[in-house]
Enzyme design. Structure first.
Site, PDB file in Angstrom:
ATOM      1  CG  HIS A  29      97.967  16.009 -12.602  1.00  0.00           C
ATOM      2  ND1 HIS A  29      98.248  14.663 -12.566  1.00  0.00           N
ATOM      3  CD2 HIS A  29      98.371  16.518 -11.404  1.00  0.00           C
ATOM      4  CE1 HIS A  29      98.803  14.365 -11.400  1.00  0.00           C
ATOM      5  NE2 HIS A  29      98.896  15.463 -10.671  1.00  0.00           N
TER       6      HIS A  29
ATOM      7  CG  ASP B  64      97.783  12.527 -15.556  1.00  0.00           C
ATOM      8  OD1 ASP B  64      97.320  13.266 -14.666  1.00  0.00           O
ATOM      9  OD2 ASP B  64      98.944  12.626 -15.990  1.00  0.00           O
TER      10      ASP B  64
HETATM   11  C1  B12 Z   1      98.086  20.076  -8.400  1.00  0.00           C
HETATM   12  C2  B12 Z   1      98.654  18.682  -8.435  1.00  0.00           C
HETATM   13  C3  B12 Z   1      97.771  17.650  -8.177  1.00  0.00           C
HETATM   14  C4  B12 Z   1      96.282  17.846  -7.952  1.00  0.00           C
HETATM   15  C5  B12 Z   1      95.610  17.840  -9.332  1.00  0.00           C
HETATM   16  C6  B12 Z   1      94.251  18.469  -9.342  1.00  0.00           C
HETATM   17  C7  B12 Z   1      93.681  18.327 -10.716  1.00  0.00           C
HETATM   18  N1  B12 Z   1      92.746  17.450 -10.871  1.00  0.00           N
HETATM   19  O1  B12 Z   1      94.128  18.988 -11.619  1.00  0.00           O
HETATM   20  C8  B12 Z   1      95.947  16.573  -7.124  1.00  0.00           C
HETATM   21  C9  B12 Z   1      96.216  16.881  -5.663  1.00  0.00           C
HETATM   22  C10 B12 Z   1      94.546  16.032  -7.245  1.00  0.00           C
HETATM   23  C11 B12 Z   1      97.025  15.639  -7.634  1.00  0.00           C
HETATM   24  C12 B12 Z   1      96.922  14.278  -7.650  1.00  0.00           C
HETATM   25  C13 B12 Z   1      97.950  13.408  -7.979  1.00  0.00           C
HETATM   26  N2  B12 Z   1      99.195  13.726  -8.300  1.00  0.00           N
HETATM   27 CO1  B12 Z   1      99.758  15.531  -8.635  1.00  0.00          CO
HETATM   28  N3  B12 Z   1     100.482  17.186  -8.761  1.00  0.00           N
HETATM   29  C14 B12 Z   1     100.029  18.441  -8.731  1.00  0.00           C
HETATM   30  C15 B12 Z   1     101.149  19.476  -8.903  1.00  0.00           C
HETATM   31  C16 B12 Z   1     101.529  19.987  -7.540  1.00  0.00           C
HETATM   32  C17 B12 Z   1     100.826  20.668  -9.787  1.00  0.00           C
HETATM   33  C18 B12 Z   1     100.231  20.343 -11.141  1.00  0.00           C
HETATM   34  C19 B12 Z   1      99.697  21.618 -11.738  1.00  0.00           C
HETATM   35  O2  B12 Z   1      98.539  21.884 -11.681  1.00  0.00           O
HETATM   36  N4  B12 Z   1     100.600  22.474 -12.234  1.00  0.00           N
HETATM   37  C20 B12 Z   1     100.290  23.743 -12.833  1.00  0.00           C
HETATM   38  C21 B12 Z   1     100.080  23.562 -14.332  1.00  0.00           C
HETATM   39  C22 B12 Z   1      99.804  24.916 -14.978  1.00  0.00           C
HETATM   40  O3  B12 Z   1     101.282  23.034 -14.865  1.00  0.00           O
HETATM   41  P1  B12 Z   1     101.440  21.568 -15.521  1.00  0.00           P
HETATM   42  O4  B12 Z   1     100.371  20.676 -15.020  1.00  0.00           O
HETATM   43  O5  B12 Z   1     102.841  21.135 -15.302  1.00  0.00           O
HETATM   44  O6  B12 Z   1     101.196  21.839 -17.076  1.00  0.00           O
HETATM   45  C23 B12 Z   1     101.969  22.792 -17.774  1.00  0.00           C
HETATM   46  C24 B12 Z   1     103.251  22.234 -18.386  1.00  0.00           C
HETATM   47  O7  B12 Z   1     103.692  21.019 -17.796  1.00  0.00           O
HETATM   48  C25 B12 Z   1     102.970  22.123 -19.838  1.00  0.00           C
HETATM   49  N5  B12 Z   1     102.456  20.865 -20.388  1.00  0.00           N
HETATM   50  C26 B12 Z   1     101.581  20.007 -19.879  1.00  0.00           C
HETATM   51  N6  B12 Z   1     101.312  19.067 -20.771  1.00  0.00           N
HETATM   52  C27 B12 Z   1     102.032  19.324 -21.889  1.00  0.00           C
HETATM   53  C28 B12 Z   1     102.123  18.699 -23.110  1.00  0.00           C
HETATM   54  C29 B12 Z   1     102.953  19.235 -24.101  1.00  0.00           C
HETATM   55  C30 B12 Z   1     103.071  18.545 -25.382  1.00  0.00           C
HETATM   56  C31 B12 Z   1     103.695  20.395 -23.823  1.00  0.00           C
HETATM   57  C32 B12 Z   1     104.610  20.941 -24.821  1.00  0.00           C
HETATM   58  C33 B12 Z   1     103.604  21.016 -22.601  1.00  0.00           C
HETATM   59  C34 B12 Z   1     102.763  20.475 -21.645  1.00  0.00           C
HETATM   60  O8  B12 Z   1     102.008  23.117 -20.055  1.00  0.00           O
HETATM   61  C35 B12 Z   1     101.136  23.228 -18.929  1.00  0.00           C
HETATM   62  C36 B12 Z   1     100.654  24.644 -18.826  1.00  0.00           C
HETATM   63  O9  B12 Z   1     101.741  25.535 -18.596  1.00  0.00           O
HETATM   64  C37 B12 Z   1     102.290  18.604  -9.537  1.00  0.00           C
HETATM   65  C38 B12 Z   1     103.710  18.998  -9.223  1.00  0.00           C
HETATM   66  C39 B12 Z   1     104.130  20.326  -9.778  1.00  0.00           C
HETATM   67  N7  B12 Z   1     104.114  20.542 -11.075  1.00  0.00           N
HETATM   68  O10 B12 Z   1     104.487  21.174  -9.012  1.00  0.00           O
HETATM   69  C40 B12 Z   1     101.982  17.234  -8.957  1.00  0.00           C
HETATM   70  C41 B12 Z   1     102.370  15.910  -9.710  1.00  0.00           C
HETATM   71  C42 B12 Z   1     102.169  16.162 -11.204  1.00  0.00           C
HETATM   72  N8  B12 Z   1     101.443  14.918  -9.181  1.00  0.00           N
HETATM   73  C43 B12 Z   1     102.004  13.788  -9.055  1.00  0.00           C
HETATM   74  C44 B12 Z   1     101.335  12.610  -8.583  1.00  0.00           C
HETATM   75  C45 B12 Z   1     102.178  11.352  -8.443  1.00  0.00           C
HETATM   76  C46 B12 Z   1      99.991  12.632  -8.254  1.00  0.00           C
HETATM   77  C47 B12 Z   1      99.195  11.461  -7.698  1.00  0.00           C
HETATM   78  C48 B12 Z   1      99.452  10.088  -8.278  1.00  0.00           C
HETATM   79  C49 B12 Z   1      99.216  11.304  -6.211  1.00  0.00           C
HETATM   80  C50 B12 Z   1     100.183  12.003  -5.466  1.00  0.00           C
HETATM   81  N9  B12 Z   1     101.355  11.418  -5.263  1.00  0.00           N
HETATM   82  O11 B12 Z   1      99.860  13.093  -4.979  1.00  0.00           O
HETATM   83  C51 B12 Z   1      97.773  11.949  -7.996  1.00  0.00           C
HETATM   84  C52 B12 Z   1      97.406  11.500  -9.409  1.00  0.00           C
HETATM   85  C53 B12 Z   1      96.014  11.184  -9.586  1.00  0.00           C
HETATM   86  C54 B12 Z   1      95.773  10.856 -11.038  1.00  0.00           C
HETATM   87  N10 B12 Z   1      95.051   9.790 -11.307  1.00  0.00           N
HETATM   88  O12 B12 Z   1      96.245  11.554 -11.920  1.00  0.00           O
HETATM   89  C55 B12 Z   1     103.452  13.806  -9.416  1.00  0.00           C
HETATM   90  C56 B12 Z   1     103.816  13.076 -10.698  1.00  0.00           C
HETATM   91  C57 B12 Z   1     105.062  12.295 -10.447  1.00  0.00           C
HETATM   92  C58 B12 Z   1     105.934  11.955 -11.553  1.00  0.00           C
HETATM   93  N11 B12 Z   1     105.595  12.206 -12.805  1.00  0.00           N
HETATM   94  O13 B12 Z   1     106.996  11.418 -11.245  1.00  0.00           O
HETATM   95  C59 B12 Z   1     103.792  15.343  -9.386  1.00  0.00           C
HETATM   96  C60 B12 Z   1     104.892  15.767 -10.343  1.00  0.00           C
HETATM   97  C61 B12 Z   1     104.175  15.635  -7.922  1.00  0.00           C
HETATM   98  C62 B12 Z   1     105.384  14.863  -7.445  1.00  0.00           C
HETATM   99  N12 B12 Z   1     106.581  15.391  -7.586  1.00  0.00           N
HETATM  100  O14 B12 Z   1     105.233  13.780  -6.913  1.00  0.00           O
HETATM  101  N13 B12 Z   1      98.086  16.295  -8.081  1.00  0.00           N
END
Ligand code: B12
Ligand code: B12
Lengths: 484, 136, 484, 136
Positions: free
Chosen positions: B16, B14
């Site tokens: 992200h 992963d």
């Molecule tokens: C930006 C993004 C990308 C960027 C990432 C850039 C980078 N290198 O960081 C790019 C475009 C490269 C990308 C690629 C991929 N992504 Co993407 N991505 C996203 C997106 C839109 C936003 C993620 C983000 O940055 N959020 C903002 C941050 C601040 O929030 P966060 O990551 O959720 O983390 C917060 C909380 O979740 C929490 N948190 C995180 N970890 C933990 C752990 C604990 C213990 C706790 C308490 C809280 C916690 O705290 C964080 C800070 O507030 C999400 C969807 C979304 N969330 O809207 C999809 C998503 C995560 N991606 C997804 C996927 C599938 C992929 C890809 C496989 C390809 C694709 N289909 O686009 C690839 C994966 C490549 C890989 N090997 O990992 C899926 C995952 C699907 C699932 N789980 O069912 C999502 C959910 C989109 C979707 N609905 O399809 N992605």
């Protein structure tokens, strides 16, 4: 092999090819002559580039989802649903994350677990494991052309199998599929492996087969300033063209400020053309793609629809050739096919309603276009200089020097010195320009923009602004204001 | 009582990175000592880092959907490595697709995680839980 | 009583009042002194005008749904849901169609049937039947201020009961709640009954109680040219102000072309101010409302979200003071509270995301603003002329002469001579100017715009264009092109 | 066979005029003789017009949600007035709220309508049905 921006000889290409195809048993299925013949049999209506050309001529915007599930029959059902229920003009096949890392064993395990558990255990379609025949079943089962969308640093085998498998477009590039998608892979390595992919696409072109190539525009999808993503897109277009690619779609991820978004698409189209012409690739076709909001999405589906629609409006008003569509499930997980189709229908409605409108080219828009172009020019000219005129070599050095720098990237090859934040009107600017080779004028412009915001918010300029901006969308905002 | 130490990282293949960088910032601001392994962290790397830093907790993120496959066996490996009973959180988009959170929570608790957090959990929530569990 | 645009004396008002209150038993519940005291007890935070003033000062756009169900408890539950789950800034109470026609017996029957059948058998809240106490239960049960929204030609009793019932805003006017909502009611009659309503609101104002009044902007909601609806809004503002109304919100229904929509809101605000000042109502507050798409909606909910979002974008970029929100159920029937809240959340997301952006005042936008103002000026000046300087009298004659003319209206009092159609870019123009008192220049402008479209479509100018435009939205288009 | 005559109108206190104007235009274009009563039409007005014009069908629109209340008894009144068996269609947004069409159809068929049409039915569909039922 030493990296340089020179077209590979056939020998170089074919000698590396043997080794690439040996990467996984399905590599044996690829017979290039047979593949060319197969590609030739695909009618124009199902070729990616033909559809783009037609849209470009008419000045309309096509809609394309992201989608991929582990098993072939499920994947076909999914694509057909998006075509008939969603009205997708162009189809994708999104590849799973193991395949992206060439972990074909893990992908195989995921396929087996998916069958065993009766649900998707991979986040995409493992095309290499399914092989040429599997790919052809997919691309042959739908009316619309299908593109491979992934995020694979070393996509050589994937390209071999999917192009032989009837896909007519292939996303990615040596920068855009490295820095946002990998941690430890040298830029030099991915530029080389992507020269291979481009050389392969170029080989098909030489046989009279159009293969659309699309650098991945949005990079990390999070507060990426247009100058950075546009510079990367243009560099990848140049290196692809050198290997014989003739059909390029350059992309950009929506930032949210309408003027900036429209300006970025205009600048991208104009400036890619300028650089392509300057380096002798006048015969390349250039189209554009806008990606709906690529950062974190709101969890509520109604709110997600609003974000989707705003991206659609930007794409329509910018007259991008296509728009990549998000779904109301974005924040939660890989969408169901119904949610995916709903995102498409909302997008289609807005795109078609706005088909007859475009953004007026007033001075505000023009200034923003010129601003982006000036910044891009600084980056690319410095990169050329660092490479003694060789853009590929220069790119490696530019990353070392932070001359190209992508915010929030996971890769260690990236300097990570710049820090973006929004200005008072929501446009993405630079709070810290890091080592970007900007003129004093440009640096002042960014500083002033961020200071203007800070003044309005009554706080000091700081990293907290960027953090607030990242969370803003989940509070229904674009700009992360302190009280929110 | 000194600063508590957390090992932080995004598991598996992963990439992200955004959430990880923000958690790093937020936990540090909240007074924790954070060992951030970044993205693409293997089970072994978490364990090594936890031993080396005498960590109080391991915080696993998984966003990309392969969390179920990637997290299998981590608790056992911790036990074997002498990290018996170490506090283990997991959060993010843990499974492929939009699933009821209760199911997901159950599955990951069975795998040995002490707490499981859904998509988009704000850092404040995690910090509050950490303070409670670690008495920090 | 003879119609003229002169403030009613207290005697005239109070003598008519007795008869009005006798219209239905609940009329007896109204005691004006007690009602004034009750209104005084309502805190500022729950007064409509205060919220509008605050929004106006901050330059933000508030969101307000439509909603009304027959039974009090259900209605309270509905409003609370819209407030907490939808994030509504302002609340409505939409009145049922029997009450709108003063058919209180039928409304009573509808209430009883609704209880008996356990489901809503009326399309709104029958406020007159529920009486003052019933209304106070509603307005007292929520945090946000509540407005009466209806479509009642003779709303005198409704106004008496609802203003005594704690509502702080009242929609409608003698034109806008007649022509689109009635078939046989003379304009003179409704201008008189609405003078009563305005005099009542003015009376409250004189007691130091702000009552917001809102002419119904969108009229028939179908291809209404901005000049027509703006002219009607300004006339209703003028006659209301004469009776003592001090707080007006003038409205406009989105047409779909962004430039025209933003221009219409700008023109409306500026020109209402101009006319109010000219006639001595400088102390009136003027705010604006944009209604999201008021014509037929697409049935599919994802597509409906797109239409909703485009209206939100127009409202935000035009910086309207508030936006009236549609729901994903619009094409199907009165929405569930969940669907209504979803419409609000989508709207809120977009409105707040765009809070920091506005439409640039370039020459294209400015030209459109001036065009609308010129047209409105022709209509209002001619109306004044017909009334020998009296705008109320002039309005009656203007309708007879087709000087004011509302497309697709059910009323026999309306000439029905104009025919609107969209131009090549989706702006609503006039295919036939009917008897609108336009200059040759303006008529030429419209003809050219429609001919430009016809040329592009390779067909003759005809009524079929208007028909195609009405159906266009259900085919995801704004402009009804021949092949669609 | 001569032109078939249709009585058209929007029933009750309903003022939705746009669809009515379009149906009028479409039916006329399709070769029917249309007696258009416009909006706010009472049951009595339909019947009078149908008798006067020797109509072949009565086409009732109801958009505003009170259709159920407004249409009750129309078939009986037709029978009494000597219009036994006259073809009767109803269409529009017949009930309050979004309801499964099957239920709505059943309810209005029970009230004596020969065909019932859901929201947004395009004129072509109605015209085809009329041609079938009237052999026109
Ligand atoms: C930006 C993004 C990308 C960027 C990432 C850039 C980078 N290198 O960081 C790019 C475009 C490269 C990308 C690629 C991929 N992504 Co993407 N991505 C996203 C997106 C839109 C936003 C993620 C983000 O940055 N959020 C903002 C941050 C601040 O929030 P966060 O990551 O959720 O983390 C917060 C909380 O979740 C929490 N948190 C995180 N970890 C933990 C752990 C604990 C213990 C706790 C308490 C809280 C916690 O705290 C964080 C800070 O507030 C999400 C969807 C979304 N969330 O809207 C999809 C998503 C995560 N991606 C997804 C996927 C599938 C992929 C890809 C496989 C390809 C694709 N289909 O686009 C690839 C994966 C490549 C890989 N090997 O990992 C899926 C995952 C699907 C699932 N789980 O069912 C999502 C959910 C989109 C979707 N609905 O399809 N992605
Ligand atoms: C425009 C409009 C208005 C305008 C009408 C202006 C005018 N005088 O014409 C205004 C703003 C004044 C208005 C007022 C009201 N409206 Co209104 N209005 C609409 C809207 C948005 C579009 C209607 C329209 O013009 N469509 C375009 C035409 C071409 O289509 P159509 O009317 O559906 O007719 C076509 C087909 O249905 C079909 N058809 C029609 N009749 C028949 C009959 C047969 C036999 C057949 C086969 C086919 C057929 O053919 C027509 C031509 O293609 C609809 C919602 C929608 N459809 O999106 C609500 C809607 C009809 N209104 C509604 C309501 C409740 C009202 C009000 C009570 C107040 C309110 N809540 O706003 C008042 C009613 C006042 C009254 N006494 O009637 C509701 C009805 C709810 C329900 N049934 O559950 C709707 C559905 C909106 C909603 N979801 O709440 N409205």
């Amino acid at each position: 092999m030493r990296l340089s921006n020179k077209k590979w000889s056939e020998e170089e290409f074919f000698s590396q090819r043997r080794q690439v195809l040996a990467g996984w048993p399905t590599g044996k299925e690829v017979d290039l002559d047979e593949a060319v013949a197969y590609q030739k049999s695909i009618p124009a209506a199902r070729r990616f580039q033909e559809k783009l050309n037609e849209a470009d001529k008419k000045g309309v915007t096509l809609i394309q989802p992201r989608a991929g599930v582990p098993l072939i029959e499920d994947h076909i059902r999914l694509l057909r649903h998006l075509e008939t229920e969603g009205g997708a003009d162009l189809l994708p096949t999104t590849i799973d994350a193991y395949t992206r890392l060439n972990r074909y064993e893990d992908a195989q395990h995921g396929i087996e677990e998916s069958i065993a558990e009766g649900k998707a255990m991979l986040n995409g379609f493992p095309a290499v494991n399914h092989g040429v025949a599997g790919c052809r079943r997919v691309t042959g089962a739908v009316q619309a052309p299908v593109q491979v969308r992934h995020g694979t640093p070393d996509a050589r085998l994937l390209a071999e199998i999917t192009l032989a498998g009837g896909f007519t477009s292939f996303e990615g590039g040596g920068i855009s599929y490295n820095i946002p998608y990998a941690k430890n892979v040298p830029i030099e390595d991915t530029l080389l492996t992507w020269q291979y992919v481009d050389r392969l696409a170029g080989y098909y072109e030489e046989q009279g087969i159009s293969i659309n190539r699309e650098p991945f525009g949005p990079l990390t999808g999070t507060l990426v300033p247009p100058c950075v993503s546009n510079a990367v897109a243009i560099i990848e277009a140049l290196v692809a063209a050198e290997q014989g690619v003739r059909n390029l779609t350059v992309g950009y991820g929506q930032c949210g400020n309408l003027v900036q978004d429209v300006a970025a698409i205009h600048a991208l189209r104009e400036q890619t053309r300028e650089y392509m012409d300057r380096f002798g690739y006048q015969d390349c076709s250039i189209t554009t793609v806008l990606h709906q909001w690529m950062g974190g999405f709101p969890q509520d589906e109604a709110k997600a629809f609003a974000v989707i629609c705003w991206g659609s409006a930007a794409a329509a008003l910018a007259k991008a050739t296509k728009v990549i569509v998000k779904t109301p499930h974005e924040a939660m997980g890989v969408p169901t096919m119904e949610a995916n189709a709903a995102g498409l229908r909302a997008t289609g409605q807005l795109i078609h309603m706005l088909a007859d409108q475009k953004m007026v080219e007033d001075s505000v828009l023009r200034d923003e276009v010129e601003q982006i172009k000036r910044e891009v020019r600084c980056i690319i000219e410095k990169t050329l200089e660092l490479g003694d005129g060789d853009i590929a070599v220069g790119t490696v050095r530019a990353f070392q020097a932070g001359v190209i720098d992508i915010p929030f990237a996971p890769s260690r090859m990236n300097a990570g010195r710049i820090m973006p934040a929004r200005d008072h009107f929501g446009a993405v600017r630079l709070l810290d320009c890091g080592s970007l080779p900007f003129t004093k004028e440009i640096k002042d412009f960014h500083r002033q923009k961020i200071e203007e915001r800070a003044r309005h918010e009554g706080r000091e300029v700081s990293f907290q602004m960027s953090i607030d901006d990242i969370y803003a969308i989940s509070k229904s905002r674009l700009v992360g204001r302190p009280r929110d | 009582m000194g600063k508590k130490t957390l090992v932080l990282g995004v598991i598996g293949a992963d990439v992200h990175a955004v959430g990880n960088q923000i958690l790093n910032y937020a936990f540090t601001q909240a007074g924790f000592n954070v060992v951030n392994l970044g993205v693409m962290v293997s089970q072994e790397e978490y364990i090594e880092a936890a031993i080396e830093s005498a960590a109080d907790a391991i915080i696993v993120s998984s966003l990309y959907g392969h969390g179920e496959l990637d997290c299998q066996g981590l608790r056992d490996k911790c036990d074997e490595a002498g990290l018996k009973g170490i506090l283990m959180y997991v959060g993010g988009n843990l499974v492929v697709g939009k699933k009821p959170f209760e199911e997901v929570e159950k599955r990951f608790k069975e795998m040995g995680f002490d707490r499981v957090f859904g998509p988009g959990t704000p850092p404040e929530v995690t910090i509050a839980a950490l303070k409670e569990d670690l008495g920090a």
